[in-house]
Write a protein that holds these residues in place. Structure first.
Motif, short mmCIF file in Angstrom:
data_model
loop_
_atom_site.label_atom_id
_atom_site.label_comp_id
_atom_site.label_asym_id
_atom_site.label_seq_id
_atom_site.Cartn_x
_atom_site.Cartn_y
_atom_site.Cartn_z
N ALA A 47 -2.97 8.81 -1.82
CA ALA A 47 -4.07 9.23 -1.07
C ALA A 47 -4.72 8.09 0.02
O ALA A 47 -5.14 8.38 1.03
N SER A 48 -4.63 6.87 -0.21
CA SER A 48 -5.06 5.81 0.40
C SER A 48 -4.14 5.44 1.52
O SER A 48 -4.60 5.31 2.72
N LEU A 49 -2.74 5.71 1.41
CA LEU A 49 -1.65 5.70 2.53
C LEU A 49 -2.08 6.84 3.57
O LEU A 49 -1.96 6.48 4.69
N PHE A 50 -2.13 7.77 2.96
CA PHE A 50 -2.56 9.07 3.79
C PHE A 50 -3.77 8.69 4.89
O PHE A 50 -3.52 9.28 5.92
N PHE A 51 -4.77 8.19 4.32
CA PHE A 51 -6.02 7.73 5.17
C PHE A 51 -5.66 6.88 6.19
O PHE A 51 -5.85 7.04 7.26
#
Length: 644
Positions: free
Chosen positions: A129-133
């Motif tokens: 999710a962090s990479l996606f942000f």
């Protein structure tokens, strides 16, 4: 960030609406085209242009290179989007909701609670999710720049205005978020549908000049590409991945439109339009190799170039809008699940609960996006930064899917697991190819993703340590009340609601109230608010209530899903209609404790710098009372200092 967007009016009930008839289904399909496919739909603006940059070593005059590239794009769309997301991952829904957080929750349920496996899956999901942000921050910048760069073809003398115009468009976009997207959302679908029809028509027109380009649908051209280029050929996947960025939005937005409308939209409109346009750009390059400078706009007839530039800009704005509203939605989920500090959440629609605006997220995104535009200054430069984080997210999606399928799909796993094995190899290829662009700009989303991951994990771990300290110093409620009633304090009319995260411990606010005010209310409620790992709490599980010690003390637990905005006073009034307690808004007072965090070297829960980071975040977090929509004129807050 191509995530669960909030622009649909169907909200929670969308996934139940498959039987709405032809008109309802058609409306959902058009709505899905406007919200779900904005990012992947604007990829043709820059994908082929990026692929023919000098460092990839492709020859635009080579028939084999062009057909090989087009074959790789087609089969990437078929395997990574159609097979992986549309056919398989959309089967994994958390009560209708999708996205990497939903997939992480489902995968954790297959493992023993509190075990190392569940912990590792949680870390993996939050990192994804962090990479996606990090990837999502790039989407508005690259989409708007790629669209406005049509000016280079239409009016070259205006080239110097591309960056200022892009910044102006983005500033206006972010400043209008406070008004909500409901009215604008009504035109998203028709405008994006017009976009797909237009790029399909332009692609078909260019294919007519070089029909042989359709041979690229044969996967043998892709195989020959790798045979001819050897191991170096893997790096072209760094450009091919641009064609599939936004694919996760099909899964993330599933809860707003349902599986069927998204699948129909993909099969009947989006996939055909994308491939017609990519094939058309390939035909144009084979006919005129000089067109690689901007094959999308050069392929547009002269009379349509200005209208197409305007339409491309609108499509880019819509793609950006979906990312922004998706960021609001994911931020609310993360707040509910305890991964980020509470922030101010404003509702922008009376009819749709999903229509929200989070000022803190909005302004953070605006600053990051504008910094990106001013730093990289072209879609070509930004494309170098694009892809590495989404490749990492896609790999994590595949790993979580394999775990879920192995544990819960006894029949489907016989074919799903082999498909996952193939897809993992492709995901790793994408990741390696994009990793090669690390020093060309790919470092930005990676660093941003790591920063976001650190913040998420620090907040989560800090909350755990805070609760441990409060519990360690607290008094057990069941043993405290009998002692209190031996010498009861004065009683006053009304109901007092004491908020606490631990329903077994005496709330700090209750102790302070007894110490300083020396009174008890006629009715006293120990209230705990829980967030479930489902999008929406079932009505029968909304509230549980029990009497404590028979002395007008009650233990109440309110439960909300991670997609809901908790409104405690409203929930208490609605769910207590049939119970002995009544919550008259004018006769109920809410008591809450607000801890001041102090970093202490005596505690070894986190590194000192993480303790200080948590203390800063805790100090600046919106109070729980505001997040739970408790009116300020019925609230008493009492402070306490806690060392972690």
């Amino acid at each position: 960030m191509k995530t669960a967007s909030a622009t649909s009016k169907h909200g929670h009930d969308a996934h139940h609406g498959h039987g709405q008839g032809k008109v309802g289904l058609a409306g959902l399909i058009v709505g899905a085209i406007g919200v779900v496919f904005g990012d992947i739909g604007t990829s043709p603006l820059y994908t082929l242009k990026e692929a023919f940059l000098a460092h990839y070593g492709l020859d635009p005059t080579s028939h084999a290179d062009v057909l090989g590239l087009l074959s790789l794009i087609f089969w990437a769309l078929m395997i990574m989007v159609t097979l992986k997301y549309v056919v398989i991952i959309m089967r994994a829904d958390n009560e209708g909701e999708g996205g990497i957080m939903a997939l992480m929750t489902l995968a954790q349920r297959t493992l023993p609670k509190g075990g190392r496996g569940a912990y590792a899956v949680g870390i993996l999901g939050i990192f994804g999710a962090s990479l996606f942000f990090g990837d999502g921050v790039i989407t508005p910048a690259v989409s708007v720049l790629g669209a406005v760069e049509g000016i280079e073809v239409v009016a070259p003398h205006l080239e110097k205005f591309i960056v200022p115009l892009s910044v102006a468009i983005l500033v206006v976009l972010f400043f209008t978020q406070r008004f909500g997207t409901e009215k604008v959302g009504r035109v998203f679908g028709p405008v994006t549908l017009l976009w797909f029809l237009s790029i399909a028509a332009i692609g078909a027109l260019n294919i007519g000049h070089y029909p042989e380009v359709v041979h690229a649908l044969n996967p043998w051209w892709g195989v020959k590409f790798f045979i001819a280029h050897g191991w170096h050929g893997i790096f072209i996947l760094g450009a091919v991945v641009l064609a599939v960025t936004g694919g996760e939005a099909l899964y993330a937005d599933m809860g707003h439109f349902g599986k069927l409308p998204i699948r129909y939209a993909w099969y009947t409109v989006v996939l055909p339009a994308l491939m017609l346009n990519y094939m058309g750009q390939g035909a144009l390059v084979l006919e005129n190799p000089q067109a690689v400078s901007n094959p999308f706009f050069i392929g547009v007839p002269d009379w349509a170039q200005w209208p197409m530039t305007v339409l491309a800009t609108l499509a880019a704005v819509i793609a950006s809008q979906a990312v922004i509203t998706g960021a609001f939605s994911v931020a609310r989920q993360a707040m509910q699940l305890g991964y980020i500090p509470r922030m101010q959440v404003r509702h922008t629609s009376r009819d749709t609960i999903g229509q929200i605006y989070i000022p803190g997220i909005n302004w953070l995104l605006m600053v990051l996006v504008i910094v990106l535009v001013l730093t990289f200054r072209s879609s070509t430069n930004l494309a170098s930064a694009y892809g590495v984080s989404v490749s990492g997210t896609m790999l994590i999606d595949t790993l979580l899917l394999a775990l879920l399928a192995r544990a819960t799909w006894p029949r489907a796993r016989l074919w799903v697991l082999p498909v996952c094995a193939v897809v993992v190899v492709i995901d790793i290829g994408f990741l390696v190819a994009n990793g090669a662009k690390f020093f060309d700009g790919a470092w930005f989303p990676v660093v941003l993703g790591l920063v976001v991951f650190t913040v998420l994990r620090t907040w989560r771990r800090g909350r755990e340590l805070l609760h441990e300290e409060v519990r360690k110093e607290g008094i057990q409620l069941d043993s405290f009340l009998p002692g209190l009633m031996l010498a009861p304090p004065a009683r006053v009319p009304g109901t007092a609601v004491f908020l606490t995260a631990d329903k077994g411990v005496v709330p700090q606010a209750l102790l302070h109230n007894l110490k300083h005010n020396k009174v008890l209310h006629e009715h006293n409620v120990i209230l705990t608010v829980d967030t479930l790992n489902v999008p929406y709490a079932p009505p029968e599980k909304r509230m549980s209530i029990g009497n404590i010690s028979g002395e007008d003390f009650y233990r109440v637990v309110l439960r909300f899903g991670f997609m809901e905005t908790p409104d405690v006073p409203l929930a208490l009034m609605r769910t207590c209609d049939q119970c002995e307690l009544t919550f008259n808004p004018m006769d109920t007072t809410y008591f809450a404790s607000r801890e001041t965090i102090v970093a202490s070297r005596r505690h070894s829960g986190m590194a000192a710098w993480r303790d200080k980071l948590f203390a800063v975040m805790h100090r600046n977090a919106a109070p729980a009372t505001g997040f739970f929509r408790i009116p300020g004129n019925r609230l008493v807050e009492l402070g306490a200092q806690v060392a972690i």
